[in-house]
Scaffold this motif. Structure first.
Motif, PDB file in Angstrom:
ATOM      1  N   ASP A  43       0.843  -1.187   0.000  1.00 47.55           N
ATOM      2  CA  ASP A  43       0.000   0.000   0.000  1.00 47.55           C
ATOM      3  C   ASP A  43       0.882   1.242   0.000  1.00 47.55           C
ATOM      4  O   ASP A  43       2.111   1.166   0.104  1.00 47.55           O
ATOM      5  CB  ASP A  43      -0.965  -0.015   1.187  1.00 47.55           C
ATOM      6  N   TRP A  44       0.250   2.395  -0.110  1.00 43.93           N
ATOM      7  CA  TRP A  44       1.051   3.613  -0.289  1.00 43.93           C
ATOM      8  C   TRP A  44       1.869   3.944   0.941  1.00 43.93           C
ATOM      9  O   TRP A  44       2.965   4.496   0.841  1.00 43.93           O
ATOM     10  CB  TRP A  44       0.142   4.778  -0.676  1.00 43.93           C
ATOM     11  N   ASN A  45       1.365   3.609   2.145  1.00 43.66           N
ATOM     12  CA  ASN A  45       2.147   3.882   3.360  1.00 43.66           C
ATOM     13  C   ASN A  45       3.453   3.090   3.354  1.00 43.66           C
ATOM     14  O   ASN A  45       4.525   3.621   3.679  1.00 43.66           O
ATOM     15  CB  ASN A  45       1.326   3.503   4.598  1.00 43.66           C
ATOM     16  N   ARG A  46       3.362   1.810   2.984  1.00 40.08           N
ATOM     17  CA  ARG A  46       4.559   0.980   2.944  1.00 40.08           C
ATOM     18  C   ARG A  46       5.465   1.421   1.797  1.00 40.08           C
ATOM     19  O   ARG A  46       6.697   1.364   1.911  1.00 40.08           O
ATOM     20  CB  ARG A  46       4.169  -0.485   2.767  1.00 40.08           C
ATOM     21  N   ARG A  52      11.734   5.882   1.440  1.00 38.18           N
ATOM     22  CA  ARG A  52      12.606   6.609   2.369  1.00 38.18           C
ATOM     23  C   ARG A  52      13.833   5.773   2.728  1.00 38.18           C
ATOM     24  O   ARG A  52      14.945   6.306   2.841  1.00 38.18           O
ATOM     25  CB  ARG A  52      11.828   6.959   3.623  1.00 38.18           C
ATOM     26  N   ALA A  53      13.628   4.468   2.912  1.00 35.19           N
ATOM     27  CA  ALA A  53      14.771   3.621   3.253  1.00 35.19           C
ATOM     28  C   ALA A  53      15.762   3.542   2.102  1.00 35.19           C
ATOM     29  O   ALA A  53      16.980   3.462   2.316  1.00 35.19           O
ATOM     30  CB  ALA A  53      14.275   2.216   3.613  1.00 35.19           C
ATOM     31  N   LEU A  54      15.255   3.579   0.865  1.00 30.04           N
ATOM     32  CA  LEU A  54      16.130   3.461  -0.295  1.00 30.04           C
ATOM     33  C   LEU A  54      16.799   4.780  -0.665  1.00 30.04           C
ATOM     34  O   LEU A  54      17.961   4.795  -1.080  1.00 30.04           O
ATOM     35  CB  LEU A  54      15.321   2.954  -1.504  1.00 30.04           C
ATOM     36  N   ASP A  55      16.068   5.876  -0.527  1.00 32.68           N
ATOM     37  CA  ASP A  55      16.552   7.145  -1.069  1.00 32.68           C
ATOM     38  C   ASP A  55      16.974   8.157  -0.011  1.00 32.68           C
ATOM     39  O   ASP A  55      17.534   9.200  -0.345  1.00 32.68           O
ATOM     40  CB  ASP A  55      15.446   7.798  -1.929  1.00 32.68           C
ATOM     41  N   GLY A  56      16.709   7.872   1.242  1.00 34.22           N
ATOM     42  CA  GLY A  56      17.056   8.830   2.283  1.00 34.22           C
ATOM     43  C   GLY A  56      18.545   8.833   2.597  1.00 34.22           C
ATOM     44  O   GLY A  56      19.356   8.138   1.972  1.00 34.22           O
ATOM     45  N   ARG A  57      18.903   9.613   3.592  1.00 36.23           N
ATOM     46  CA  ARG A  57      20.301   9.670   4.019  1.00 36.23           C
ATOM     47  C   ARG A  57      20.714   8.329   4.614  1.00 36.23           C
ATOM     48  O   ARG A  57      19.899   7.613   5.191  1.00 36.23           O
ATOM     49  CB  ARG A  57      20.502  10.778   5.049  1.00 36.23           C
ATOM     50  N   LEU A  58      21.991   8.035   4.488  1.00 38.77           N
ATOM     51  CA  LEU A  58      22.482   6.785   5.062  1.00 38.77           C
ATOM     52  C   LEU A  58      22.303   6.811   6.571  1.00 38.77           C
ATOM     53  O   LEU A  58      22.666   7.784   7.227  1.00 38.77           O
ATOM     54  CB  LEU A  58      23.961   6.583   4.719  1.00 38.77           C
ATOM     55  N   VAL A 146      11.908  -2.966   6.418  1.00 45.76           N
ATOM     56  CA  VAL A 146      10.688  -2.445   5.790  1.00 45.76           C
ATOM     57  C   VAL A 146      10.043  -3.514   4.912  1.00 45.76           C
ATOM     58  O   VAL A 146       8.821  -3.688   4.909  1.00 45.76           O
ATOM     59  CB  VAL A 146      10.999  -1.180   4.968  1.00 45.76           C
ATOM     60  N   MET A 147      10.854  -4.257   4.161  1.00 39.89           N
ATOM     61  CA  MET A 147      10.315  -5.302   3.304  1.00 39.89           C
ATOM     62  C   MET A 147       9.634  -6.393   4.123  1.00 39.89           C
ATOM     63  O   MET A 147       8.582  -6.918   3.740  1.00 39.89           O
ATOM     64  CB  MET A 147      11.425  -5.903   2.449  1.00 39.89           C
ATOM     65  N   GLU A 148      10.237  -6.737   5.275  1.00 37.15           N
ATOM     66  CA  GLU A 148       9.610  -7.757   6.118  1.00 37.15           C
ATOM     67  C   GLU A 148       8.269  -7.259   6.649  1.00 37.15           C
ATOM     68  O   GLU A 148       7.268  -7.992   6.635  1.00 37.15           O
ATOM     69  CB  GLU A 148      10.526  -8.122   7.278  1.00 37.15           C
ATOM     70  N   GLN A 149       8.217  -6.006   7.109  1.00 39.41           N
ATOM     71  CA  GLN A 149       6.962  -5.459   7.616  1.00 39.41           C
ATOM     72  C   GLN A 149       5.915  -5.358   6.518  1.00 39.41           C
ATOM     73  O   GLN A 149       4.719  -5.545   6.760  1.00 39.41           O
ATOM     74  CB  GLN A 149       7.217  -4.075   8.217  1.00 39.41           C
ATOM     75  N   THR A 150       6.361  -5.100   5.295  1.00 39.54           N
ATOM     76  CA  THR A 150       5.439  -4.911   4.182  1.00 39.54           C
ATOM     77  C   THR A 150       4.881  -6.238   3.664  1.00 39.54           C
ATOM     78  O   THR A 150       3.675  -6.370   3.424  1.00 39.54           O
ATOM     79  CB  THR A 150       6.148  -4.174   3.030  1.00 39.54           C
ATOM     80  N   LEU A 151       5.759  -7.218   3.506  1.00 41.74           N
ATOM     81  CA  LEU A 151       5.367  -8.450   2.834  1.00 41.74           C
ATOM     82  C   LEU A 151       4.945  -9.570   3.778  1.00 41.74           C
ATOM     83  O   LEU A 151       4.246 -10.494   3.357  1.00 41.74           O
ATOM     84  CB  LEU A 151       6.509  -8.943   1.948  1.00 41.74           C
ATOM     85  N   SER A 152       5.377  -9.505   5.036  1.00 48.09           N
ATOM     86  CA  SER A 152       5.079 -10.615   5.951  1.00 48.09           C
ATOM     87  C   SER A 152       3.590 -10.881   6.125  1.00 48.09           C
ATOM     88  O   SER A 152       3.164 -12.050   6.122  1.00 48.09           O
ATOM     89  CB  SER A 152       5.735 -10.379   7.305  1.00 48.09           C
ATOM     90  N   PRO A 153       2.737  -9.854   6.293  1.00 53.18           N
ATOM     91  CA  PRO A 153       1.307 -10.170   6.456  1.00 53.18           C
ATOM     92  C   PRO A 153       0.745 -10.947   5.269  1.00 53.18           C
ATOM     93  O   PRO A 153      -0.012 -11.913   5.448  1.00 53.18           O
ATOM     94  CB  PRO A 153       0.663  -8.788   6.597  1.00 53.18           C
ATOM     95  N   ARG A 154       1.106 -10.526   4.061  1.00 57.63           N
ATOM     96  CA  ARG A 154       0.618 -11.233   2.878  1.00 57.63           C
ATOM     97  C   ARG A 154       1.224 -12.629   2.789  1.00 57.63           C
ATOM     98  O   ARG A 154       0.534 -13.606   2.452  1.00 57.63           O
ATOM     99  CB  ARG A 154       0.980 -10.420   1.626  1.00 57.63           C
ATOM    100  N   GLU A 155       2.506 -12.719   3.111  1.00 59.17           N
ATOM    101  CA  GLU A 155       3.176 -14.023   3.077  1.00 59.17           C
ATOM    102  C   GLU A 155       2.525 -14.997   4.048  1.00 59.17           C
ATOM    103  O   GLU A 155       2.240 -16.152   3.690  1.00 59.17           O
ATOM    104  CB  GLU A 155       4.653 -13.843   3.428  1.00 59.17           C
ATOM    105  N   GLN A 156       2.257 -14.551   5.268  1.00 60.26           N
ATOM    106  CA  GLN A 156       1.653 -15.436   6.264  1.00 60.26           C
ATOM    107  C   GLN A 156       0.235 -15.823   5.876  1.00 60.26           C
ATOM    108  O   GLN A 156      -0.211 -16.958   6.141  1.00 60.26           O
ATOM    109  CB  GLN A 156       1.670 -14.768   7.643  1.00 60.26           C
TER     110      GLN A 156
END
Length: 231
Positions: A43-46, A52-58, A146-156
């Motif tokens: 979804d758009w929130n994820r 942000r994780a990909l493009d933000g500051r290190l 972030v990927m785990e939080q995003t995909l885990s609900p659907r995966e489970q």
């Protein structure tokens, strides 16, 4: 004995191919486009959090994270070996469980929960180690979180369908193994129940599916391990 209808090979990982062989109805001949499928899951929130994780500051390097070494590698191997042993352990009371598909479904659920708990702990610990090494690897750890939080609900949600699918496979195998009645059979001389061969096949099929699921669950861990190993 009834024969299972022929199914053409299904493209994809071993886990998908195995499950497809137990499904009812026609199967797709091609895999769905991964980008289209992800767009349905994120979804758009994820999506904003991932951007942000990909493009933000290190992110800064964590000062107190555990350090990866050979002992941590050995622990990952030990956890996987324990799960494999649980999956491949001889089934207890085979004859007792032969007519109880609910018991087999519960056994499958129990093993899935063990896999989820163990791999979740490992994944989180390996991310902590990445965050200790460099800003670049700390970013990788953040993206993985972030990927785990995003995909885990659907995966489970998808993996939760496996026990029911195996229950249907159990019923089909048992029904196919029943001797066909003949015109001369009477109620007193009805054909006996199915032999144990179908049950042995079911146990092997469920073992194969759970081992393939374990491979899927360990894929993120293997990626984190590859990033942690010294070059």
């Amino acid at each position: 004995m009834a024969k299972a209808p022929y199914r053409p090979p299904v493209p994809g990982p071993a886990f998908i191919r195995l499950l497809a062989g137990f499904a009812d109805g026609p199967l797709p001949t091609t895999s769905p486009d991964i980008s289209d499928r992800l767009s349905q899951w994120v979804d758009w929130n994820r999506a904003v959090a991932l951007s942000r994780a990909l493009d933000g500051r290190l992110p800064p390097v964590a000062p107190d994270a555990p350090v990866f070494d050979s002992a941590e590698q050995a622990e990952c191997e030990r956890v996987r070996a324990v799960l494999v042993a649980a999956i491949t352990a001889p089934a207890e009371g085979k004859r007792t469980l032969a007519d109880d598909p609910a018991a087999h479904r519960q056994h499958c659920v129990t093993l899935q929960r063990a896999m989820q708990a163990a791999t979740g702990r490992l994944r989180g610990r390996l991310r902590d180690m990445l965050a200790h090494l460099s800003p670049e690897l700390a970013r990788l750890a953040e993206v993985d979180a972030v990927m785990e939080q995003t995909l885990s609900p659907r995966e489970q949600s998808l993996l939760a369908a496996v026990p029911a699918l195996m229950g249907q496979h159990f019923e089909r195998l048992r029904e196919a193994a029943l001797p066909a009645p003949t015109a001369g059979d009477t109620e007193e001389a009805a054909p006996s129940g199915p032999s144990d061969g179908w049950l042995a096949r079911f146990h092997q099929d469920m073992q194969d599916v759970l081992l393939a699921e374990l491979d899927v669950r360990f894929q993120p861990i293997e990626g984190l391990l590859a990033a942690l190993r010294p070059r």
